[in-house]
Design a protein around this motif. Sequence first.
Motif, PDB file in Angstrom:
ATOM      1  N   GLY A  23       0.847  -1.189   0.000  1.00 13.56           N
ATOM      2  CA  GLY A  23       0.000   0.000   0.000  1.00 13.56           C
ATOM      3  C   GLY A  23       0.882   1.237   0.000  1.00 13.56           C
ATOM      4  N   LEU A  24       1.111   1.796  -1.169  1.00 15.88           N
ATOM      5  CA  LEU A  24       2.063   2.895  -1.313  1.00 15.88           C
ATOM      6  C   LEU A  24       1.509   4.244  -0.878  1.00 15.88           C
ATOM      7  CD1 LEU A  24       3.529   1.904  -4.803  1.00 15.88           C
ATOM      8  CD2 LEU A  24       4.405   1.322  -2.525  1.00 15.88           C
ATOM      9  N   TYR A  25       0.253   4.491  -1.189  1.00 15.96           N
ATOM     10  CA  TYR A  25      -0.367   5.766  -0.837  1.00 15.96           C
ATOM     11  C   TYR A  25      -1.771   5.510  -0.317  1.00 15.96           C
ATOM     12  CZ  TYR A  25       2.791   7.247  -4.668  1.00 15.96           C
ATOM     13  OH  TYR A  25       3.850   7.443  -5.504  1.00 15.96           O
ATOM     14  N   LEU A  26      -2.117   6.194   0.737  1.00 12.46           N
ATOM     15  CA  LEU A  26      -3.495   6.258   1.209  1.00 12.46           C
ATOM     16  C   LEU A  26      -3.728   7.713   1.559  1.00 12.46           C
ATOM     17  CD1 LEU A  26      -6.220   5.127   2.159  1.00 12.46           C
ATOM     18  CD2 LEU A  26      -5.146   4.612   4.350  1.00 12.46           C
ATOM     19  N   ALA A  27      -4.616   8.361   0.829  1.00 11.47           N
ATOM     20  CA  ALA A  27      -4.863   9.782   1.052  1.00 11.47           C
ATOM     21  C   ALA A  27      -6.349  10.072   0.961  1.00 11.47           C
ATOM     22  CB  ALA A  27      -4.109  10.623   0.024  1.00 11.47           C
ATOM     23  N   ILE A  28      -6.840  10.822   1.922  1.00 13.48           N
ATOM     24  CA  ILE A  28      -8.231  11.248   1.961  1.00 13.48           C
ATOM     25  C   ILE A  28      -8.233  12.768   1.958  1.00 13.48           C
ATOM     26  CG2 ILE A  28     -10.424  11.103   3.211  1.00 13.48           C
ATOM     27  CD1 ILE A  28      -9.192   8.346   2.295  1.00 13.48           C
ATOM     28  N   ASP A  29      -9.091  13.350   1.145  1.00 17.03           N
ATOM     29  CA  ASP A  29      -9.245  14.800   1.146  1.00 17.03           C
ATOM     30  C   ASP A  29      -9.500  15.230   2.590  1.00 17.03           C
ATOM     31  OD1 ASP A  29     -10.544  17.398   1.139  1.00 17.03           O
ATOM     32  OD2 ASP A  29     -10.874  17.134  -1.009  1.00 17.03           O
ATOM     33  N   PRO A  30      -8.741  16.200   3.116  1.00 14.89           N
ATOM     34  CA  PRO A  30      -8.902  16.586   4.521  1.00 14.89           C
ATOM     35  C   PRO A  30     -10.337  16.916   4.930  1.00 14.89           C
ATOM     36  CG  PRO A  30      -6.902  17.551   3.651  1.00 14.89           C
ATOM     37  CD  PRO A  30      -7.616  16.910   2.482  1.00 14.89           C
ATOM     38  N   LYS A  31     -11.149  17.444   4.025  1.00 13.07           N
ATOM     39  CA  LYS A  31     -12.531  17.770   4.410  1.00 13.07           C
ATOM     40  C   LYS A  31     -13.403  16.523   4.583  1.00 13.07           C
ATOM     41  CE  LYS A  31     -13.983  18.912  -0.274  1.00 13.07           C
ATOM     42  NZ  LYS A  31     -14.073  20.003  -1.200  1.00 13.07           N
ATOM     43  N   TYR A  32     -12.908  15.344   4.164  1.00 12.76           N
ATOM     44  CA  TYR A  32     -13.659  14.102   4.311  1.00 12.76           C
ATOM     45  C   TYR A  32     -13.008  13.136   5.303  1.00 12.76           C
ATOM     46  CZ  TYR A  32     -16.004  15.739   0.090  1.00 12.76           C
ATOM     47  OH  TYR A  32     -16.708  16.480  -0.816  1.00 12.76           O
ATOM     48  N   GLN A  33     -11.926  13.536   5.940  1.00 16.11           N
ATOM     49  CA  GLN A  33     -11.252  12.650   6.886  1.00 16.11           C
ATOM     50  C   GLN A  33     -12.113  12.424   8.124  1.00 16.11           C
ATOM     51  OE1 GLN A  33      -7.331  14.330   7.527  1.00 16.11           O
ATOM     52  NE2 GLN A  33      -6.656  13.785   5.475  1.00 16.11           N
ATOM     53  N   GLY A  34     -11.916  11.270   8.753  1.00 19.65           N
ATOM     54  CA  GLY A  34     -12.651  10.942   9.976  1.00 19.65           C
ATOM     55  C   GLY A  34     -14.040  10.377   9.726  1.00 19.65           C
ATOM     56  N   LYS A  35     -14.333  10.001   8.495  1.00 22.15           N
ATOM     57  CA  LYS A  35     -15.658   9.485   8.149  1.00 22.15           C
ATOM     58  C   LYS A  35     -15.624   8.021   7.727  1.00 22.15           C
ATOM     59  CE  LYS A  35     -17.038  14.062   6.857  1.00 22.15           C
ATOM     60  NZ  LYS A  35     -18.212  14.789   6.593  1.00 22.15           N
ATOM     61  N   GLY A  36     -14.497   7.326   7.960  1.00 16.29           N
ATOM     62  CA  GLY A  36     -14.400   5.911   7.646  1.00 16.29           C
ATOM     63  C   GLY A  36     -14.003   5.604   6.205  1.00 16.29           C
ATOM     64  N   ILE A  37     -13.678   6.627   5.437  1.00 17.03           N
ATOM     65  CA  ILE A  37     -13.325   6.431   4.029  1.00 17.03           C
ATOM     66  C   ILE A  37     -12.000   5.680   3.907  1.00 17.03           C
ATOM     67  CG2 ILE A  37     -12.748   7.613   1.870  1.00 17.03           C
ATOM     68  CD1 ILE A  37     -14.727   9.861   2.937  1.00 17.03           C
ATOM     69  N   GLY A  38     -11.012   6.079   4.679  1.00 14.61           N
ATOM     70  CA  GLY A  38      -9.715   5.399   4.659  1.00 14.61           C
ATOM     71  C   GLY A  38      -9.838   3.945   5.073  1.00 14.61           C
ATOM     72  N   THR A  39     -10.656   3.684   6.090  1.00 12.53           N
ATOM     73  CA  THR A  39     -10.876   2.312   6.546  1.00 12.53           C
ATOM     74  C   THR A  39     -11.490   1.472   5.429  1.00 12.53           C
ATOM     75  OG1 THR A  39     -11.134   3.028   8.834  1.00 12.53           O
ATOM     76  CG2 THR A  39     -12.058   0.878   8.261  1.00 12.53           C
ATOM     77  N   GLU A  40     -12.479   2.018   4.733  1.00  9.34           N
ATOM     78  CA  GLU A  40     -13.111   1.275   3.647  1.00  9.34           C
ATOM     79  C   GLU A  40     -12.127   1.025   2.507  1.00  9.34           C
ATOM     80  OE1 GLU A  40     -15.685  -0.951   1.455  1.00  9.34           O
ATOM     81  OE2 GLU A  40     -15.795  -0.417   3.565  1.00  9.34           O
TER      82      GLU A  40
END
Length: 162
Positions: free
Chosen positions: A87-104
């Motif tokens: 897993g080289l990159y995992l990035a979530i737009d800061p305005k959407y962080q903390g909503k479980g997107i990275g986990t999914e």
Amino acid sequence: MEITNASIEDIDRIEEIATAAFKSTVYYAKPILTTHVEHFPQGFLLAREGKEILGFICGLGARETSIQGWMYEKKARPEENPTTFMGLYLAIDPKYQGKGIGTELLRQAEHLSATLGCTRLTLICEDHLIPLYKKLSYTLDGINALKYGNKTWYDMSIETKK
């Protein structure tokens, strides 16, 4: 939310998210991200809400046990008969962080890892993210040899099942 594969048409938004999430354009430059989209789109997953891209994870199959510098170069390609999905990159737009997107995105990458025949998914992170990955059942494997940005990077991994 929908998880899709990236295409070259998504590259500007991908670069925008990477720059905002990592606060740097040095390590996530558009040519490198473009190479990853072009050469292993199966391993470049996007989280979308309608047409909006919220975040992404990008990786490749390899026979290494930890992430190596060559994986971030333009010549990087997935290896045949991989044992580990990197897993080289995992990035979530800061305005959407903390909503479980990275986990999914991680869960989808874990599934992809198993589908590719890999038994592990490995990633690197900074120290402040170790508790988050441990909460998601990742194991701290030690310090990675990479020295990007004069930072210490940590190897984290999880077993993936076929």
